[in-house]
Design a protein around this motif. Structure first.
Motif, PDB file in Angstrom:
ATOM      1  N   LEU A 237       0.842  -1.195   0.000  1.00 48.94           N
ATOM      2  CA  LEU A 237       0.000   0.000   0.000  1.00 48.94           C
ATOM      3  C   LEU A 237       0.874   1.240   0.000  1.00 48.94           C
ATOM      4  O   LEU A 237       1.797   1.365   0.813  1.00 48.94           O
ATOM      5  CB  LEU A 237      -0.909  -0.001   1.235  1.00 48.94           C
ATOM      6  N   ASP A 238       0.588   2.174  -0.909  1.00 54.38           N
ATOM      7  CA  ASP A 238       1.360   3.407  -1.008  1.00 54.38           C
ATOM      8  C   ASP A 238       0.941   4.407   0.058  1.00 54.38           C
ATOM      9  O   ASP A 238      -0.117   4.294   0.674  1.00 54.38           O
ATOM     10  CB  ASP A 238       1.173   4.026  -2.390  1.00 54.38           C
ATOM     11  N   GLY A 239       1.774   5.412   0.217  1.00 56.03           N
ATOM     12  CA  GLY A 239       1.551   6.494   1.152  1.00 56.03           C
ATOM     13  C   GLY A 239       2.859   7.239   1.290  1.00 56.03           C
ATOM     14  O   GLY A 239       3.788   7.030   0.496  1.00 56.03           O
ATOM     15  N   PRO A 240       2.989   8.081   2.297  1.00 49.54           N
ATOM     16  CA  PRO A 240       4.289   8.723   2.520  1.00 49.54           C
ATOM     17  C   PRO A 240       5.399   7.672   2.643  1.00 49.54           C
ATOM     18  O   PRO A 240       6.530   7.886   2.222  1.00 49.54           O
ATOM     19  CB  PRO A 240       4.073   9.487   3.836  1.00 49.54           C
ATOM     20  N   ASP A 241       5.063   6.530   3.229  1.00 50.57           N
ATOM     21  CA  ASP A 241       5.933   5.361   3.264  1.00 50.57           C
ATOM     22  C   ASP A 241       5.104   4.162   2.839  1.00 50.57           C
ATOM     23  O   ASP A 241       3.899   4.100   3.090  1.00 50.57           O
ATOM     24  CB  ASP A 241       6.494   5.128   4.676  1.00 50.57           C
ATOM     25  N   LEU A 242       5.760   3.182   2.198  1.00 51.18           N
ATOM     26  CA  LEU A 242       5.038   1.979   1.810  1.00 51.18           C
ATOM     27  C   LEU A 242       4.632   1.174   3.044  1.00 51.18           C
ATOM     28  O   LEU A 242       5.402   1.041   3.985  1.00 51.18           O
ATOM     29  CB  LEU A 242       5.900   1.098   0.906  1.00 51.18           C
ATOM     30  N   THR A 243       3.406   0.640   3.013  1.00 53.35           N
ATOM     31  CA  THR A 243       2.923  -0.265   4.048  1.00 53.35           C
ATOM     32  C   THR A 243       2.802  -1.647   3.432  1.00 53.35           C
ATOM     33  O   THR A 243       2.256  -1.792   2.337  1.00 53.35           O
ATOM     34  CB  THR A 243       1.536   0.190   4.565  1.00 53.35           C
ATOM     35  N   VAL A 244       3.320  -2.656   4.111  1.00 57.77           N
ATOM     36  CA  VAL A 244       3.167  -4.024   3.626  1.00 57.77           C
ATOM     37  C   VAL A 244       2.271  -4.795   4.582  1.00 57.77           C
ATOM     38  O   VAL A 244       2.338  -4.621   5.801  1.00 57.77           O
ATOM     39  CB  VAL A 244       4.524  -4.752   3.461  1.00 57.77           C
ATOM     40  N   GLY A 245       1.419  -5.636   4.019  1.00 63.09           N
ATOM     41  CA  GLY A 245       0.539  -6.454   4.835  1.00 63.09           C
ATOM     42  C   GLY A 245       1.247  -7.709   5.315  1.00 63.09           C
ATOM     43  O   GLY A 245       2.389  -7.988   4.939  1.00 63.09           O
ATOM     44  N   GLY A 299      -0.055   3.425  -5.576  1.00 71.22           N
ATOM     45  CA  GLY A 299      -1.372   3.218  -4.967  1.00 71.22           C
ATOM     46  C   GLY A 299      -1.406   1.946  -4.154  1.00 71.22           C
ATOM     47  O   GLY A 299      -1.307   1.964  -2.929  1.00 71.22           O
ATOM     48  N   PHE A 300      -1.534   0.805  -4.842  1.00 70.16           N
ATOM     49  CA  PHE A 300      -1.580  -0.482  -4.145  1.00 70.16           C
ATOM     50  C   PHE A 300      -1.406  -1.602  -5.168  1.00 70.16           C
ATOM     51  O   PHE A 300      -1.629  -1.409  -6.377  1.00 70.16           O
ATOM     52  CB  PHE A 300      -2.905  -0.662  -3.396  1.00 70.16           C
ATOM     53  N   ALA A 301      -1.019  -2.765  -4.705  1.00 71.33           N
ATOM     54  CA  ALA A 301      -0.929  -3.956  -5.552  1.00 71.33           C
ATOM     55  C   ALA A 301      -0.692  -5.163  -4.649  1.00 71.33           C
ATOM     56  O   ALA A 301      -0.266  -5.020  -3.492  1.00 71.33           O
ATOM     57  CB  ALA A 301       0.206  -3.847  -6.573  1.00 71.33           C
ATOM     58  N   ARG A 302      -0.992  -6.348  -5.190  1.00 70.01           N
ATOM     59  CA  ARG A 302      -0.684  -7.600  -4.488  1.00 70.01           C
ATOM     60  C   ARG A 302       0.389  -8.339  -5.276  1.00 70.01           C
ATOM     61  O   ARG A 302       0.208  -8.611  -6.465  1.00 70.01           O
ATOM     62  CB  ARG A 302      -1.920  -8.482  -4.359  1.00 70.01           C
TER      63      ARG A 302
END
Length: 355
Positions: A237-245, A299-302
């Protein structure tokens, strides 16, 4: 003095589409629409029928879920995205005459061809409309499994050994083409989603038949060696920093993770989190982030990978618009990282508007 009300953003949610994954798009879009914060977003529902007609839909949401949304023309206004940047939104083509509506952003909840492959993203970028999710380049790159594998290999990530077969080539060439490969083989359309046309081939005698089936879905086919081990996925998940699930794991009793298994889990099971060590999970997450950036995703991707018995990570594919249904993997992985579905959607949409 009363509280100052926050101005809502006008967000178009695109659903349906000319794709074999039309029905899945309806399920994903229904989940997205019913979980977006209506206090922040004015939603404009833009439906695309299987045969490519575009409508603004204003009726009951349950009709989207049931695929009856397009049968009630009183709630379907012909509408298109205008590439004109001054319009910056939709043109309505009603009997009363044309009109327009400015959009702040668009959220394509479209799976497969004509939605996840950069076509719709290109239209939105021409119009200057911010996209919730990946843009034109990354969408096109990730949709083409051959090109994505080439880029992953250039990034230093292992990919399955394989060859390419194109429509028009002589099927008699298959034995020589695949001679370096070891059975079993997987035959895949290069640019089709949700495992349509994918076949597992145990011996040379049925290879041509599997290739012909794959060619029904695309003019380019990948023939790859099976990778030992199992499939894992990582949500980014994008943002100021990448978030990973959290990383998930697909456990198969037999066969492979085809369309039926993906959406019905007949003999397979998804473990979230995956039954792997913390060190392995961190390795998978790090590779996922490398690939996400290498493919210019936003934005986002899997990111889908294989984990071999020796602990080697092998690239499979990147889904730039993963499923958002009630049992979909991407929201589940982000839930594991502490983001519930409404919060996840808000983060995605807010980032598109900020960009």
């Amino acid at each position: 003095m009363g509280a100052v009300s926050m101005k809502k953003s006008t967000l178009a949610v695109l659903f349906g589409g000319c794709s074999s994954e039309y029905a899945i798009s309806l399920q994903s879009a229904y989940a997205v629409i019913t979980n977006l914060d209506r206090a922040k977003y004015d939603l404009v529902l833009l439906g695309i029928t299987r045969d490519g007609r575009w409508y603004r839909y204003t009726g009951d949401l349950e009709h989207i879920h049931k695929d009856t949304w397009h049968t009630d023309q009183t709630h379907c206004i012909p509408a298109v995205i205008s590439p004109d940047r001054d319009t910056h939104g939709l043109l309505f083509l009603s009997q009363a005459g044309p009109s327009s509506l400015r959009l702040d952003a668009a959220f394509p909840v479209l799976h497969g061809k004509n939605g996840e492959d950069g076509t719709v993203q290109g239209l939105l970028e021409l119009a200057g409309i911010p996209i919730v999710g990946c843009g034109t380049l990354s969408s096109a790159l990730c949709m083409d499994k051959e090109i994505a594998h080439r880029l992953a290999a250039a990034e230093g990530v292992a990919v399955p050994r394989g060859v390419v077969f194109r429509a028009g080539a002589n099927l008699d060439l298959l034995p020589a083409l695949t001679q370096p490969l070891t059975y079993p083989l997987f035959v895949k359309p290069a640019r089709a989603g949700s495992s349509f046309g994918v076949g597992r081939v145990e011996s040379p005698g049925v290879l041509a038949q599997a290739v012909e089936e794959a060619l029904q879905h695309d003019s380019k086919v990948l023939i790859e060696e099976a990778v030992p081990g199992f499939e894992v996925g990582c949500a980014v998940l994008d943002g100021p920093d990448l978030t990973v699930g959290r990383v998930d794991e697909i456990a198969l009793e037999h066969g492979f993770f085809d369309f039926v298994e993906k959406y019905n889990l007949v003999t397979s099971r998804i473990y979230m989190p995956a039954r792997i060590t913390l060190e392995q999970e961190q390795t998978v997450q790090a590779v996922a982030v490398r690939l996400y950036r290498a493919m210019e995703c936003s934005g986002f991707a899997r990111v889908d990978l294989f984990l071999t018995p020796e602990g080697k990570v092998v690239f499979n594919e990147i889904n730039t618009i993963p499923g958002f249904t009630g049992h979909s993997r991407y929201p589940s992985m982000m839930q594991g990282a502490g983001l519930d579905f409404p919060c996840l959607l808000d983060r995605m949409t807010a980032w598109a508007l900020q960009r």
